[in-house]
Design a protein around this motif. Structure first.
Motif, PDB file in Angstrom:
ATOM      1  N   ASP A  89       2.205  14.231  -9.243  1.00 31.59           N
ATOM      2  CA  ASP A  89       3.118  15.236  -8.695  1.00 31.59           C
ATOM      3  C   ASP A  89       2.547  15.848  -7.419  1.00 31.59           C
ATOM      4  OD1 ASP A  89       5.338  16.753  -8.450  1.00 31.59           O
ATOM      5  OD2 ASP A  89       4.975  18.040 -10.204  1.00 31.59           O
ATOM      6  N   LEU A  90       2.163  14.988  -6.499  1.00 26.94           N
ATOM      7  CA  LEU A  90       1.549  15.472  -5.263  1.00 26.94           C
ATOM      8  C   LEU A  90       2.605  15.596  -4.175  1.00 26.94           C
ATOM      9  CD1 LEU A  90      -1.601  13.168  -5.317  1.00 26.94           C
ATOM     10  CD2 LEU A  90      -1.423  15.548  -6.079  1.00 26.94           C
ATOM     11  N   TYR A  91       2.563  16.702  -3.484  1.00 26.25           N
ATOM     12  CA  TYR A  91       3.445  16.906  -2.333  1.00 26.25           C
ATOM     13  C   TYR A  91       3.050  15.891  -1.264  1.00 26.25           C
ATOM     14  CZ  TYR A  91       5.189  19.053   1.955  1.00 26.25           C
ATOM     15  OH  TYR A  91       5.791  19.280   3.164  1.00 26.25           O
ATOM     16  N   THR A  92       4.011  15.198  -0.713  1.00 28.76           N
ATOM     17  CA  THR A  92       3.701  14.090   0.185  1.00 28.76           C
ATOM     18  C   THR A  92       4.285  14.319   1.568  1.00 28.76           C
ATOM     19  OG1 THR A  92       3.809  12.656  -1.728  1.00 28.76           O
ATOM     20  CG2 THR A  92       3.864  11.578   0.411  1.00 28.76           C
ATOM     21  N   LYS A  93       3.437  14.112   2.565  1.00 26.25           N
ATOM     22  CA  LYS A  93       3.869  14.380   3.944  1.00 26.25           C
ATOM     23  C   LYS A  93       3.236  13.388   4.890  1.00 26.25           C
ATOM     24  CE  LYS A  93       3.943  17.949   7.475  1.00 26.25           C
ATOM     25  NZ  LYS A  93       3.391  17.081   8.516  1.00 26.25           N
ATOM     26  N   ILE A  94       3.997  12.968   5.894  1.00 34.93           N
ATOM     27  CA  ILE A  94       3.427  12.143   6.971  1.00 34.93           C
ATOM     28  C   ILE A  94       2.704  13.100   7.914  1.00 34.93           C
ATOM     29  CG2 ILE A  94       3.932  10.519   8.833  1.00 34.93           C
ATOM     30  CD1 ILE A  94       4.989   9.417   6.277  1.00 34.93           C
ATOM     31  N   THR A  95       1.468  12.802   8.253  1.00 37.58           N
ATOM     32  CA  THR A  95       0.714  13.715   9.120  1.00 37.58           C
ATOM     33  C   THR A  95       1.013  13.437  10.580  1.00 37.58           C
ATOM     34  OG1 THR A  95      -1.168  12.287   9.529  1.00 37.58           O
ATOM     35  CG2 THR A  95      -1.193  13.570   7.490  1.00 37.58           C
ATOM     36  N   GLY A  96       0.499  14.324  11.425  1.00 40.98           N
ATOM     37  CA  GLY A  96       0.609  14.118  12.862  1.00 40.98           C
ATOM     38  C   GLY A  96      -0.311  12.998  13.328  1.00 40.98           C
ATOM     39  N   GLY A  97      -1.117  12.444  12.451  1.00 38.99           N
ATOM     40  CA  GLY A  97      -2.078  11.420  12.852  1.00 38.99           C
ATOM     41  C   GLY A  97      -1.721  10.052  12.308  1.00 38.99           C
ATOM     42  N   LYS A 144       0.825  -1.204   0.000  1.00 43.22           N
ATOM     43  CA  LYS A 144       0.000   0.000   0.000  1.00 43.22           C
ATOM     44  C   LYS A 144       0.862   1.258   0.000  1.00 43.22           C
ATOM     45  CE  LYS A 144      -4.515  -1.113   1.753  1.00 43.22           C
ATOM     46  NZ  LYS A 144      -5.447  -0.951   2.883  1.00 43.22           N
ATOM     47  N   LEU A 145       1.959   1.177   0.713  1.00 46.64           N
ATOM     48  CA  LEU A 145       2.869   2.329   0.710  1.00 46.64           C
ATOM     49  C   LEU A 145       3.354   2.607  -0.707  1.00 46.64           C
ATOM     50  CD1 LEU A 145       5.343   2.075   3.723  1.00 46.64           C
ATOM     51  CD2 LEU A 145       3.860   3.984   3.128  1.00 46.64           C
ATOM     52  N   ILE A 146       3.650   1.534  -1.420  1.00 42.87           N
ATOM     53  CA  ILE A 146       4.150   1.700  -2.790  1.00 42.87           C
ATOM     54  C   ILE A 146       3.087   2.363  -3.657  1.00 42.87           C
ATOM     55  CG2 ILE A 146       4.813   0.397  -4.861  1.00 42.87           C
ATOM     56  CD1 ILE A 146       6.318  -1.519  -2.867  1.00 42.87           C
ATOM     57  N   VAL A 147       1.816   1.919  -3.482  1.00 42.36           N
ATOM     58  CA  VAL A 147       0.745   2.522  -4.280  1.00 42.36           C
ATOM     59  C   VAL A 147       0.652   4.019  -3.974  1.00 42.36           C
ATOM     60  CG1 VAL A 147      -1.736   2.604  -4.651  1.00 42.36           C
ATOM     61  CG2 VAL A 147      -0.569   0.401  -4.486  1.00 42.36           C
ATOM     62  N   LEU A 148       0.732   4.375  -2.709  1.00 42.18           N
ATOM     63  CA  LEU A 148       0.667   5.798  -2.374  1.00 42.18           C
ATOM     64  C   LEU A 148       1.785   6.544  -3.088  1.00 42.18           C
ATOM     65  CD1 LEU A 148      -0.189   5.938   1.441  1.00 42.18           C
ATOM     66  CD2 LEU A 148      -1.656   6.436  -0.497  1.00 42.18           C
ATOM     67  N   GLY A 149       2.966   5.947  -3.058  1.00 42.09           N
ATOM     68  CA  GLY A 149       4.108   6.589  -3.705  1.00 42.09           C
ATOM     69  C   GLY A 149       3.891   6.726  -5.200  1.00 42.09           C
ATOM     70  N   GLU A 150       3.368   5.674  -5.799  1.00 41.54           N
ATOM     71  CA  GLU A 150       3.170   5.712  -7.253  1.00 41.54           C
ATOM     72  C   GLU A 150       2.144   6.764  -7.650  1.00 41.54           C
ATOM     73  OE1 GLU A 150       4.348   1.075  -8.315  1.00 41.54           O
ATOM     74  OE2 GLU A 150       2.230   1.651  -8.072  1.00 41.54           O
ATOM     75  N   VAL A 151       1.059   6.799  -6.899  1.00 42.58           N
ATOM     76  CA  VAL A 151       0.012   7.772  -7.228  1.00 42.58           C
ATOM     77  C   VAL A 151       0.541   9.195  -7.026  1.00 42.58           C
ATOM     78  CG1 VAL A 151      -2.220   8.663  -6.484  1.00 42.58           C
ATOM     79  CG2 VAL A 151      -1.901   6.211  -6.780  1.00 42.58           C
TER      80      VAL A 151
END
Ligand code: SRM
Ligand SMILES: Cc1cc2nc3c(=O)[nH]c(=O)nc-3n(C[C@H](O)[C@H](O)[C@H](O)COP(=O)(O)OP(=O)(O)OC[C@H]3O[C@@H](n4cnc5c(N)ncnc54)[C@H](O)[C@@H]3O)c2cc1C
Ligand code: SF4
Ligand code: FES
Lengths: 836, 122
Positions: A590-598, A578-585
């Motif tokens: 070209d989406l800015y990607t950030k780990i949230t506080g949640g 699932k992490l890979i899918v998030l990365g691919e999408v």
């Protein structure tokens, strides 16, 4: 211009804070800053010293980093004690050299007082002040069985706890007749003693040690003046502190009769170029043995050196609230009632172990001081009364009586001092708000227009409304609880109307019970009520126009009109696939990607028209909506728990996932956050959540109504050692009762504080079913859970709903105002300055 | 500046969403069109550009009425704009453009300036 030398002696808490302040001033450019610390380590947090025994390291406790010092060009000499101040030549001397100064700051702190007892210099006789002391205590505890702390004050009890945690049988020997003689009275001291003894620490009061000699069973024996004795393997002296003023004395600066470097309001000593701050300083005949006054001195001095003629230290409040060996202790202001004419109100419940004393002025109008043992619940409220001279209510005893006896629940906005910050975006205090109300503003809109409060991020709106309503009410203005001009009802009343009359649409509600066409206040509120009661899709035709853009498009709108995407990651657990899918999408769009506080991942910068495409891909990979846009469950944070962690006692991840899956669809008056920790170390920070669960070896402890955010509130312990089933039932009911009775945009914390009867009432409703609605609440929750659907799944599958996601209905062109740039290898919107 | 205008078909009636807004491209830049079936007239058009956030978002705000005035609330910082005049209710020195709009059969017609007014696009 040549720079002046500014030398700071002492790299402790206050010295470091001073550096942080001074480097921010304009004056900093004119100084070469040189710092000498006698300890070999960079300044660290002494207040949390005891955590060193719990596994914290110097790095955890350190207040700054060597890099920070280097970056600020501060010349730091650790492990280098200043041995002399040569005032005539303006020079300080150390074993390694001598250094010239133009301005000199003494931040040498204090040292532990060791009573002059014969034998006090034997091996295994130690003190409790520095990390080095703690290393020695740890070494000495090894191979020992018994440890004694001499001194039953605040630090002594903390040291006793430390000895206990090192596996020693701990004793406290106090000269006075009670524990914490400075902060507590006899009754308070007695209760504290009882509680501490219950925890296995033995307390000996009225004991004067006459000599320390070699022991028979243990390493040492303490002989007392009453001919008794005590055997121990180590002794920690904690009999008070003395200001470290040796350098000041030897260089002829004024010092107090009982020690301390005399300073004026600008923290200057008797030599105008030498200043003193922190525990070594004596102001108005007083030493301040707490860190906050030291910090105030540090800020004052930084201001004064920067030419601020207003900067002045004018004393500090010495009230304290702590947990000693797990026992709440609080002491406020004139705790002993030494003010002439002072009167006392006491509440002493020996059964539950709660002692509270209020000291009030002769006229009964102001609170002078207070003592609390066993439960610090009323501390904050009492402190506000005392600090701000707020007039006491007619029956002040209500402030310390338990709620079942008619005691008052915590004060609402009324208790906030005028200086309390309400809107941090526009720096508006409660005093500012009162000011405009007094000048004629008579409603919320007026206050907003005059002060700009709540016109920035808007995050303070609920608090602002509370304050304004409360102030208006105080001035006799009738405050309408109507939700807005379209409905003469509060949210709760609307909820009942919807439920009782089976109202299913906004139009029906406004036609039958309101007027006009609605607005951005009532529409989302009614939408949320309809969703809770009927749980239909929020983009169903009848509801679509009611929602905030975030709900309409099921994504959070960002400052440039694009949206963010937060898929649900229950409990923070995610597979590599699932992490890979998030990365691919993210890469594809070209989406800015950030780990949230949640504990999940936020993808920023999607345009309206990209949202359904992106979600289609995420859903195909097994993701669901994370409701980051909704007034609904956000995340259930978890720690790793017993599956991996050596301390975990329950499977906190499993429980977090269970809770997240259970409540994920629930619409509520405001967002809901939960967390589950696998043991009492509380790595998931559950006590800051609306619903917090902490594992015990027997089950789960449930905490409710915590809040982070703007007005943090610790959650209250609601029930202990619950089984899985009991836990879920209690949460079901708390949540449903909240959803049904809370006001619009009211977090659980504020809801509970405003609930008549507060926590006790909520416990009765939920745990004892005092209203007889338990089953109804359960059934309602069951319906919500049964009718859950992933909104995004439904939306992407429905061509009609997808039509909504066109940016321009007559053109496929992209929005022309969105402009981007790259930063740290990711795309972000340009700033206003960059566009100009 | 010349005020030469023309009526132009910008979308179809089925593109509209009751009680809510949509955005269209026009020679005058992005325009938000609102369809409020309970009001007379039922169609309103104002600029899509929100001067408080500098983003094209007005069509995505919540509609309603305040003191009888039909309004839309900006979805970003929540200021209200009159749907008739474009004037901001919180700060009447700020005004977004407003346009005449009408229904012709199943076409939505908008009266827009002939020339491309660049400041409306921002
Ligand atoms: C993304 C995130 C920041 C981050 O990068 O880490 C975030 C971002 C936002 N927060 Fe938050 N908050 C985030 C964690 C938090 C936390 C920490 C936590 O949950 O552990 C808090 C404090 C805890 C709490 O809520 O008690 C927090 C307290 C707030 C508040 C203040 C709430 C309060 O009761 O005072 C707001 C304003 C509000 O809700 O009215 C807010 C509002 C927002 C909004 C929705 C503001 C907005 O309307 O644009 C932000 C939009 C997020 C987006 O576009 O996706 N956010 N926010 C975090 C998302 C967590 C998640 O996965 O869902
Ligand atoms: C166990 C413990 C718990 C505490 N808990 C609390 C609490 O809960 N709340 C609270 O408010 N306060 C608490 N305190 C008190 C708090 O730590 C002090 O108020 C604070 O550290 C004072 O800061 P300071 O900079 O004045 O002194 P320090 O932090 O002691 O720093 C002074 C530094 O100067 C150095 N120094 C001295 N002379 C020289 C010299 N000649 N040359 C070079 N360096 C020198 C010393 O080695 C020391 O590192 C606690 C203290 C302890 C020990
Ligand atoms: S809370 Fe407990 S179980 Fe969870 S990670 Fe921390 S120590 Fe481990
Ligand atoms: S608007 Fe008040 S805190 Fe942001």
């Amino acid at each position: 211009m040549s720079k002046k030398n500014l030398i700071v002696i002492g790299n402790g808490m206050v010295g470091h804070h001073f550096l942080e302040q001074i480097v921010e001033t304009e004056a900093a450019a004119g100084f070469n800053i040189v710092v000498f610390g006698e300890e070999p380590l960079l300044a660290y947090d002494r207040v949390h010293l005891s955590e060193y025994f719990g596994g914290s390291t110097h790095a955890d406790l350190a207040m700054g980093t060597a890099d920070w010092y280097a970056e600020k060009n501060i010349d730091l000499h650790l492990d280098e004690q200043v041995t002399e101040i040569d005032r005539d030549n303006k020079r300080v001397v150390t074993p390694k050299g001598s250094y010239d100064y133009e301005e000199l700051v003494l931040a040498t702190g204090s040292y532990p007082f060791v009573p002059p007892i014969k034998g006090n210099d034997r091996p295994n006789c130690l003190v409790y002040r520095t990390l080095d002391d703690l290393d020695q205590i740890r070494a000495s505890a090894e191979g020992g069985k018994v440890g004694v702390v001499v001194g039953g004050g605040l630090l002594g009890l903390e040291a006793a706890n430390a000895l206990k945690s090192l596996g020693l049988q701990a004793h406290v020997v106090e000269f006075a007749p009670r524990l914490m003689p400075v902060q507590l009275d006899d009754d308070g001291g007695a209760l504290l003693r009882r509680k501490i003894e219950e925890l296995g620490v033995q307390v000996h009061t009225e004991k004067a040690t006459t000599a320390i000699v070699e022991g028979e069973d243990c390493r040492l024996r303490m002989n007392f003046s009453d001919d008794s004795h005590l055997e121990t393997d180590l002794i920690v002296f904690s009999a008070g502190i003395r200001p470290q003023d040796t350098l000041a004395r030897s260089s002829g600066l004024d010092v107090g009769e009982r020690g301390g470097i005399v300073i004026n309001n600008q923290c200057a000593t008797s030599d105008a170029n030498i200043h003193a701050i922190g525990e070594c300083a004596l102001w108005d005949q007083r030493i301040f043995g707490l860190v906050a006054p030291g910090y105030t001195m540090a800020r004052t001095l930084a201001g004064a050196l920067n030419g601020d003629s207003e900067a002045a230290f004018t004393g500090a409040d010495m009230s304290t609230k702590l947990k000693l060996l797990g026992v709440d202790v609080g002491s406020i202001g004139d705790a002993h009632g030494q003010t002439p004419g002072a009167r006392n109100i006491r509440f002493n419940d020996e059964a539950t172990g709660v002692y509270r004393r209020m000291v009030i002025s002769e006229d009964g109008k102001t609170l002078l001081g207070a003592i609390l043992v066993g439960d610090n619940g009323p501390y904050d409220t009492l402190l506000q009364y005392a600090l701000n001279g707020i007039e006491l209510p007619a029956s002040p005893e209500a402030l310390i009586l338990p709620e079942s006896e008619g005691g008052a629940p915590a004060l609402g906005p009324d208790a906030l001092p005028d200086t309390a910050s309400i809107c941090s975006c526009h720096n508006v205090t409660k005093g500012d708000i009162c000011g405009v109300i007094d000048a004629g503003c008579c409603d919320l809109a007026g206050v907003k227009a005059e002060t700009k409060a709540s016109t920035g991020c808007g995050g303070c709106s609920a608090l602002l409304k509370n304050v304004v309503d409360c102030e208006l009410e105080k001035r006799g203005v009738e405050v309408s609880t109507d939700i807005c001009e379209h409905f003469p009802y509060s949210r709760q009343e609307l909820f009942h109307l919807v439920k009782v009359n089976g109202v299913r649409t906004f139009r029906q509600l406004i036609t039958e019970h309101g007027k006009g066409h609605g607005c951005d206040i009532c529409k989302p509120a009614v939408a949320s009520i309809l969703a809770t009661v009927w749980n239909e899709h929020i983009l169903a035709t009848d509801h679509v126009a009611l929602q905030d853009t975030n709900d309409t498009f099921m994504a959070n709108m960002q400052k440039n009109g694009t949206y963010s995407i937060v898929p649900r990651v229950p409990g923070g657990e995610i597979t590599p696939d699932k992490l890979i899918v998030l990365g691919e999408v993210a890469k594809e769009y070209d989406l800015y990607t950030k780990i949230t506080g949640g504990q999940r991942i936020d993808l920023f910068g999607a345009t309206l028209s990209e949202l359904p495409e992106i979600w289609e891909k995420l859903i195909a990979a097994g993701f669901e909506t994370g409701h980051a846009y909704g007034k609904s469950l956000r995340t259930v944070k978890s720690c790793v728990g017993s599956t991996w962690c050596r301390y975990g006692v329950q499977d906190s991840v499993g429980m977090a996932i269970l809770l997240e899956e259970r409540y994920k669809g629930l619409r509520s008056p405001h967002k809901l956050k939960m967390a589950v920790s696998g043991c009492t170390r509380e790595c998931a920070e559950a006590q800051s959540k609306d619903i917090g669960v902490i594992a015990t070896d027997k089950g789960w402890n449930l905490y409710v109504c915590g809040n982070g955010g703007m007005r943090p509130r610790h959650a209250d312990l609601f029930a202990t050692d619950l089984s899985d089933e009991e836990l879920i039932r209690a949460i079901d009911r708390v949540l449903m009762f909240y959803v049904r009775t809370a006001d619009r945009l009211q977090r659980t914390s504020v809801w509970m504080e405003n609930l008549e009867g507060g926590l006790d009432y909520l416990k009765k409703v939920v745990l004892e079913d005092s209203l007889g609605i338990g089953e109804e609440l359960d059934a309602h929750m069951a319906t919500v859970i049964d009718t859950y659907q992933c909104e995004w799944k439904t939306a992407v599958e429905d061509p009609e709903k997808r039509k909504r996601f066109r940016e321009f209905v007559n053109d496929e062109r992209k929005d022309p105002v969105q402009q981007w740039t790259q930063e740290r290898d990711q795309r972000r919107p340009v700033t206003e300055a960059e566009t100009a | 500046m010349s005020t030469k205008t023309q009526w132009q078909a910008v979308c179809k009636v089925e593109d509209l969403i009751a009680d809510s807004g949509i955005a269209v491209w026009t020679p005058a830049g992005p325009v938000a069109i609102f369809y409020l079936p309970q009001q007379i007239p039922a169609l309103f058009a104002v600029g899509h550009f929100d001067p408080f956030s500098n983003a094209n978002v007005i069509a995505r705000g919540i509609t309603g009425d305040l003191g009888g005035e039909p309004v839309v609330a900006s979805p970003i910082y929540k200021q209200h704009f009159s749907l008739r005049t474009g004037v901001c209710l919180e700060d009447d020195s700020v005004r977004i453009p407003s346009y005449s709009v009408l229904l012709d059969g199943d076409s939505v017609l908008l009266e827009v300036p002939v020339e491309n007014r660049s400041e409306a696009v921002a």
